[in-house]
Design a protein around this motif. Structure first.
Motif, PDB file in Angstrom:
ATOM      1  N   LYS A  89       0.615  -1.332  -0.006  1.00  0.00           N
ATOM      2  CA  LYS A  89       0.254   0.016  -0.201  1.00  0.00           C
ATOM      3  C   LYS A  89       0.813   1.396   0.012  1.00  0.00           C
ATOM      4  O   LYS A  89       0.516   2.205  -0.200  1.00  0.00           O
ATOM      5  N   PHE A  90       2.046   1.217   0.287  1.00  0.00           N
ATOM      6  CA  PHE A  90       3.056   2.311   0.401  1.00  0.00           C
ATOM      7  C   PHE A  90       3.432   2.559  -1.038  1.00  0.00           C
ATOM      8  O   PHE A  90       4.160   3.672  -1.097  1.00  0.00           O
ATOM      9  N   GLU A 254       4.225   1.724  10.567  1.00  0.00           N
ATOM     10  CA  GLU A 254       4.012   2.344   9.179  1.00  0.00           C
ATOM     11  C   GLU A 254       4.446   3.737   9.312  1.00  0.00           C
ATOM     12  O   GLU A 254       5.049   4.278   8.061  1.00  0.00           O
ATOM     13  N   ASP A 258       6.342   4.916   5.533  1.00  0.00           N
ATOM     14  CA  ASP A 258       5.626   5.944   4.687  1.00  0.00           C
ATOM     15  C   ASP A 258       6.333   7.119   4.876  1.00  0.00           C
ATOM     16  O   ASP A 258       6.448   7.858   3.626  1.00  0.00           O
ATOM     17  N   GLN A 261       9.141   6.635   2.075  1.00  0.00           N
ATOM     18  CA  GLN A 261       8.391   6.508   0.789  1.00  0.00           C
ATOM     19  C   GLN A 261       8.203   7.931   0.369  1.00  0.00           C
ATOM     20  O   GLN A 261       8.409   8.489  -0.733  1.00  0.00           O
ATOM     21  N   LYS A 262       7.760   8.744   1.292  1.00  0.00           N
ATOM     22  CA  LYS A 262       7.838  10.377   0.609  1.00  0.00           C
ATOM     23  C   LYS A 262       8.816  10.938   0.520  1.00  0.00           C
ATOM     24  O   LYS A 262       8.990  11.766  -0.643  1.00  0.00           O
ATOM     25  N   LYS A 265      10.121   9.466  -3.005  1.00  0.00           N
ATOM     26  CA  LYS A 265       9.105   9.711  -4.342  1.00  0.00           C
ATOM     27  C   LYS A 265       9.701  11.326  -4.797  1.00  0.00           C
ATOM     28  O   LYS A 265       9.573  11.646  -5.994  1.00  0.00           O
TER      29      LYS A 265
END
Length: 310
Positions: A89-90, A254, A258, A261-262, A265
Motif C-alpha cells: 500500500k506504500f 507505518e 511511509d 516513501q515520501k 518519491k
C-alpha cells in the motif's frame, strides 16, 4: 562442486553483522534478499552492506522491497532480477524505478512464480526449470530475446513450456525469528521463496531475533525451517527487520515506511541524505534503533500490536 555442498562442509558461525557481511558479501556478488513486501526484510544486514559500501551488486528475489531501495539509493546496485519491486500500500520503490528508467541499472523482469522456480532449479542443482506462467506475456518475449528463457515443447504432450535459467546467488540475506548456535533456523509464518533461495546459495547470512543454544530444537525438529547445513553465519539482532514486521514478534511501523516513501518519491537526494543520517552515521543497527526510537516506545507499541493480532 554441486550446489549446497559448500554449506554441508562448513559449520554455521555466530558472528556480529559487520563481520558476517565483510566475510561473505563481496563486491560484484549476486545477492539474494529474503522477506516479502513489509514482512521480515533483512534490514539490519542491508544496513551493514550500505555501511561497508559493498557495490556492483546484482540483487535477486521475488518481491524486492525496502532493502533494495536502500541499496540502490546508496549506489551499490548494477542489476536486479525480480518478480516485482514495491511496498504494497506504500507504493513502488521510487529510487529503484528512477534508476531503471534512467538506465543506471539493468533490470530483468520475471513473474513471482518464475523467479521462485529459478531458485528451485538452483536448489535442486538443475540448470533450468520448466514453467507455464510466462506463456503469452510480453515479459516472456523480452526474456527470450535476451536469451534468459527458452520456449520449447513438452516431449510428452507437445504443449509449449518455458525453460527459465536457475538462479544461484553468491550470498543470500534473510531475517528469521530464531536460530540455534548450529545455524538451524526457525521462521514463523510465510516463507515465500526463501527456503529454495537459501538452498541455491553459495553462502547464507541469517539475522535472527534470538540465538538459542545448540540443540535447542532437538526435541522439536518440526520447528526448523532451514537446516544449519545451508547457513554460513547467524547474526543475533533483535528488531533486525525493523521497520518491517516479524510474525509473532512485532508489526511493521507505518510512520517510518511511509516517511521514507515520501522522501524517495521526491527525488534521489532525499534517500541519499536519509541513508547518511540514519544508517551510515551509526556504527551498527543497535545504535540506529537507539537514535530513531530512543525510548523504545515505537517498538513496544508494535510488539503489543502484534500480540493483539495473534
Amino acid at each position: 562442486m554441486a550446489v549446497g555442498v559448500h554449506q554441508l562442509l562448513t559449520k554455521a558461525l555466530v558472528l556480529p553483522a559487520a563481520e558476517a557481511v565483510e566475510r561473505f558479501v563481496e563486491p560484484g556478488a549476486v545477492l539474494g534478499l529474503g522477506g516479502q513486501n513489509i514482512n521480515r526484510c533483512p534490514m539490519a544486514l542491508v544496513h551493514e552492506v550500505v555501511r561497508q559500501r559493498i557495490g556492483e551488486l546484482t540483487v535477486v528475489g521475488c518481491n524486492l522491497s525496502l532493502p533494495l531501495d536502500f541499496l540502490v539509493a546508496a549506489g551499490l546496485v548494477v542489476r536486479t532480477e525480480q518478480g516485482s519491486g514495491n511496498l504494497e500500500k506504500f507504493g513502488t520503490l521510487f529510487t529503484w524505478r528512477r534508476a531503471v528508467e534512467a538506465n543506471r541499472i539493468a533490470v530483468r523482469d520475471y513473474s513471482h512464480l518464475s523467479m521462485a522456480s529459478r531458485f528451485l532449479a538452483g536448489a535442486m542443482g538443475l540448470p533450468f526449470m520448466p514453467v507455464r506462467s510466462l506463456l503469452g506475456s510480453s515479459v516472456l518475449e523480452r526474456l527470450v530475446a535476451e536469451d534468459d528463457a527458452v520456449v520449447t515443447a513438452d516431449p510428452w504432450s507437445g504443449e509449449p513450456v518455458v525453460l527459465v535459467r536457475a538462479c544461484t546467488p553468491d550470498v543470500s540475506l534473510i531475517h528469521a525469528n530464531a536460530a540455534d548456535a548450529d545455524g538451524n533456523v526457525v521462521i514463523d509464518g510465510v516463507t515465500s521463496h526463501e527456503i529454495d533461495m537459501v538452498r541455491a546459495s553459495r553462502h547464507v547470512i541469517v539475522s535472527v531475533e534470538e540465538v538459542l543454544p545448540a540443540g535447542a530444537f532437538d526435541d522439536q525438529p518440526e520447528r526448523v525451517t532451514i537446516s544449519g547445513a545451508y547457513v554460513s553465519a547467524v547474526v543475533e539482532q533483535p528488531w533486525g527487520a525493523w521497520p518491517t514486521s516479524v510474525y509473532r514478534r512485532y508489526d511493521y511501523f507505518e510512520p517510518d515506511i511511509d516517511g521514507y516513501q515520501k522522501i524517495a518519491k521526491a527525488g534521489d537526494e532525499g534517500p541519499r541524505a536519509f541513508l547518511a543520517g540514519t544508517v551510515e552515521s551509526h556504527p551498527d543497527f543497535d545504535a540506529y534503533l537507539a537514535a530513531t526510537d530512543p525510548d523504545g516506545s515505537a517498538r513496544t507499541a508494535m510488539a503489543e500490536q502484534m500480540r493483539r493480532l495473534l
